[in-house]
Design a protein around this motif. Structure first.
Motif, PDB file in Angstrom:
ATOM      1  N   GLU A  13       0.877  -1.324  -0.034  1.00  0.00           N
ATOM      2  CA  GLU A  13       0.152  -0.011  -0.026  1.00  0.00           C
ATOM      3  C   GLU A  13       0.888   1.310  -0.196  1.00  0.00           C
ATOM      4  OE1 GLU A  13      -2.650  -0.245   3.288  1.00  0.00           O
ATOM      5  OE2 GLU A  13      -3.898  -1.867   2.390  1.00  0.00           O
ATOM      6  N   GLY A  14       1.910   1.339   1.045  1.00  0.00           N
ATOM      7  CA  GLY A  14       2.695   2.426   0.833  1.00  0.00           C
ATOM      8  C   GLY A  14       3.525   2.638  -0.449  1.00  0.00           C
ATOM      9  N   TYR A  15       3.900   1.464  -1.114  1.00  0.00           N
ATOM     10  CA  TYR A  15       4.393   1.569  -2.428  1.00  0.00           C
ATOM     11  C   TYR A  15       3.648   1.999  -3.365  1.00  0.00           C
ATOM     12  CZ  TYR A  15       6.333  -0.224  -7.018  1.00  0.00           C
ATOM     13  OH  TYR A  15       6.661  -0.407  -8.367  1.00  0.00           O
ATOM     14  N   THR A  16       2.465   1.672  -3.538  1.00  0.00           N
ATOM     15  CA  THR A  16       1.424   2.455  -4.499  1.00  0.00           C
ATOM     16  C   THR A  16       1.186   3.678  -4.063  1.00  0.00           C
ATOM     17  OG1 THR A  16       0.099   0.088  -4.413  1.00  0.00           O
ATOM     18  CG2 THR A  16      -0.973   1.944  -5.467  1.00  0.00           C
ATOM     19  N   ALA A  17       1.102   4.159  -2.863  1.00  0.00           N
ATOM     20  CA  ALA A  17       0.851   5.586  -2.716  1.00  0.00           C
ATOM     21  C   ALA A  17       2.143   6.590  -3.131  1.00  0.00           C
ATOM     22  CB  ALA A  17       0.815   5.924  -1.145  1.00  0.00           C
ATOM     23  N   ASN A  18       3.487   6.000  -2.875  1.00  0.00           N
ATOM     24  CA  ASN A  18       4.449   6.820  -3.278  1.00  0.00           C
ATOM     25  C   ASN A  18       4.514   6.897  -4.836  1.00  0.00           C
ATOM     26  OD1 ASN A  18       5.470   7.229  -0.498  1.00  0.00           O
ATOM     27  ND2 ASN A  18       6.422   5.248  -0.502  1.00  0.00           N
ATOM     28  N   VAL A  19       4.344   5.527  -5.539  1.00  0.00           N
ATOM     29  CA  VAL A  19       4.205   5.510  -6.954  1.00  0.00           C
ATOM     30  C   VAL A  19       3.336   6.708  -7.522  1.00  0.00           C
ATOM     31  CG1 VAL A  19       3.921   4.346  -9.045  1.00  0.00           C
ATOM     32  CG2 VAL A  19       5.152   3.476  -7.346  1.00  0.00           C
ATOM     33  N   THR A  20       2.175   6.666  -6.876  1.00  0.00           N
ATOM     34  CA  THR A  20       1.182   7.782  -7.237  1.00  0.00           C
ATOM     35  C   THR A  20       1.625   9.188  -7.110  1.00  0.00           C
ATOM     36  OG1 THR A  20      -0.503   6.091  -6.874  1.00  0.00           O
ATOM     37  CG2 THR A  20      -1.299   8.519  -6.962  1.00  0.00           C
ATOM     38  N   ALA A  21       2.305   9.422  -5.801  1.00  0.00           N
ATOM     39  CA  ALA A  21       2.636  10.725  -5.599  1.00  0.00           C
ATOM     40  C   ALA A  21       3.704  10.966  -6.529  1.00  0.00           C
ATOM     41  CB  ALA A  21       3.276  10.847  -4.118  1.00  0.00           C
ATOM     42  N   TRP A  22       4.859  10.133  -6.837  1.00  0.00           N
ATOM     43  CA  TRP A  22       6.173  10.639  -7.650  1.00  0.00           C
ATOM     44  C   TRP A  22       5.413  10.904  -9.139  1.00  0.00           C
ATOM     45  CZ3 TRP A  22      10.613  12.450  -7.069  1.00  0.00           C
ATOM     46  CH2 TRP A  22      11.069  12.229  -5.898  1.00  0.00           C
ATOM     47  N   SER A  23       4.489  10.012  -9.583  1.00  0.00           N
ATOM     48  CA  SER A  23       3.873  10.126 -10.986  1.00  0.00           C
ATOM     49  C   SER A  23       3.186  11.694 -11.193  1.00  0.00           C
ATOM     50  CB  SER A  23       2.883   9.184 -11.259  1.00  0.00           C
ATOM     51  OG  SER A  23       2.261   9.281 -12.407  1.00  0.00           O
TER      52      SER A  23
END
Length: 506
Positions: A36-46
């Protein structure tokens, strides 16, 4: 912090300082330990990379709709506390897999829409995803290189393209410039200027889109949104609310776009010349005021030349505007004729289906025959089964007249009863009036008798008081009149008072 990171912290809600340790950590470890944290960080960077590119905040980047990946991007995002974002390559790989970022060469060359399920970005991406799905690691096509490096490449930013189209479509809807062909056709330079203006007003863009940005945007709007068609010089929007494939660019479209561009250029030049004439006029006036004759004459000569050029440009502009007006009229006529032609074709098809006047008359005649048959059947069904059951109309009429007489008799009796009640009410009112008059006549003698009694009582009280006064005077030895004399003296006065009281009572 770097200027780019400072901008992200200020403008991106997901880049709060408290989140920077997670964003700059090794995302490859988060993929398995904290999905879940990985998905949130990828979305934030995108989101951050898309907004920074669109705003022109990425250093060494000349584009707004294209992300240039390299170690320079890692250095621009480096933090004094957390170093370079080691997981940025994983972020780019994930965005490519999700379709948020597309290799620029694949984006331009592909004929299939990026929103299509069968769209294939590139062979190496398919091979890499297949190997990863099978559990085999293969990084030759990955952007995440060993040693914390980022592979160099150019990626079309799909979210940025979607945002640009959202702004552009809203602006065109407000301006209503999507009705006639002349409004829908323009040169590429004009289209680029309109896009830059819309994004600049919305605060989404700083600077201007590059030529590659323009090519990516036109490719996206033509292939993926199907709202326009374009070539090397001309852009033509599709008919509003039309689901048809955009029409190809014609020679007429290029001519209209060139004429519109020339008109815009002449308008700008006339505005510039007018400003120059005003400046030269002020310069000549200042030179005359200071006594500098040579400068004044030079300014006036330049002013005359500028006025002559301006007049020539205005004449040309007037002629071109007349030609443009004629073209607009001709375009309207073509569209009207096309509508009339399609309407005539529709009427022709409908008339063929009708079959002409003779077929209509045959249908009506057949309809009348069938209606008459239905009437005949209805008449037969209405006849009684037993002829003896036929009613005698004379008996029905006699019974009806008897009922009418009965109703008239009832109405007459009701009217007589109403009249009798009204007479009784009038007699009662008359009797009441007479009773009130008699009561008034009896009340008047009683009032007169009461007033006389009151007068008599007043006289008695006066006489009593007079007698008492005379007696007191006699006991004191005062007086020249006897009681009888006093009474005779007071008698006229009492009589006058009594007459006054009687007049007031009457």
């Amino acid at each position: 912090m770097s200027p780019l990171l400072d901008w992200l912290v200020e403008h991106e809600p997901s880049f709060r300082k408290t989140r920077l340790p997670s964003l700059y950590s090794d995302l490859n470890l988060q993929r398995t330990s904290n999905p879940e944290g990985y998905t949130a960080n990828v979305t934030a960077w995108s989101s951050a990379l898309t907004h920074a590119a669109l705003a022109g905040e990425i250093p060494h980047g000349q584009h707004h709709l294209i992300l240039q990946t390299s170690d320079e991007l890692l250095n621009a995002l480096a933090s004094p506390t957390y170093g370079r974002p080691s997981g940025l390559g994983s972020v780019v790989d994930e965005c490519v897999r999700q379709g948020k970022m597309v290799d620029l060469q694949d984006f331009i060359s592909s004929e299939r829409s990026i929103y299509s399920r069968g769209w294939i970005p590139s062979p190496w991406a398919v091979l890499r995803w297949s190997l990863q799905k099978a559990g085999v690691s293969w990084s030759s096509g990955s952007y995440d290189l060993s040693g914390g490096r980022l592979k160099s490449g150019n990626l079309a930013l799909v979210p940025a393209l979607e945002e640009v189209w959202k702004r552009l479509s809203a602006a065109r809807e407000r301006d209503r410039k999507t009705q006639t062909l002349t409004d829908r056709v323009m040169t590429r330079d004009t289209f680029l200027r309109d896009v830059n203006s819309v994004l600049g007003q919305a605060g989404e863009l700083t600077g201007s889109l590059s030529s590659q940005d323009l090519e990516v945007l036109l490719r996206y709007l033509s292939r993926d949104k199907q709202v326009l068609s374009y070539d090397t010089s001309t852009v033509k929007f599709n008919v509003p609310s039309s689901t048809a494939i955009p029409e190809p660019i014609t020679h007429e479209d290029r001519s209209i776009a060139s004429l519109k561009s020339l008109l815009d250029d002449l308008h700008q030049k006339t505005t510039t010349l007018s400003t120059r004439i005003k400046t030269l006029q002020d310069k000549a006036a200042a030179a005359v005021k200071s006594g500098n004759k040579a400068s004044a004459l030079s300014a006036l000569r330049s002013k005359k030349l500028a006025e002559r050029t301006l007049q020539h440009r205005l004449d040309t502009l007037h002629q071109l505007e007349e030609i443009y007006t004629k073209i607009e009229s001709a375009v309207d006529q073509v569209e009207i004729l096309a509508v009339m032609e399609s309407s005539a074709s529709a009427l022709k098809t409908l008339n063929q289906r009708i079959g002409g006047v003779e077929r209509v008359e045959d249908v009506l005649e057949s309809l009348r025959e069938e209606v008459s048959k239905v009437d005949e059947v209805s008449g037969v069904l209405a006849e009684p089964v037993d002829q003896k059951a036929v009613l005698d109309e004379d008996e029905v009429d006699e019974e009806f007249e008897a009922m009418e007489r009965e109703e008239r008799e009832k109405a007459r009796k009701a009217e007589e009863e109403k009249t009798r009640q009204k007479l009784q009410e009038l007699d009662a009112l008359e009797h009441l009036r007479r009773e009130r008059e008699r009561e008034g006549e009896m009340e008047k003698p009683r009032e007169d008798q009461r007033m006389k009694q009151e007068d008599q009582a007043e006289d008695n009280e006066l006489e009593q008081a007079l007698s008492t006064s005379i007696e007191k005077m006699q006991r004191l030895g005062i007086g020249g009149q006897t009681g009888e004399d006093a009474q005779r003296h007071q008698q006229p006065e009492r009589q006058g008072q009594a007459e006054q009281i009687a007049q007031e009572a009457s």
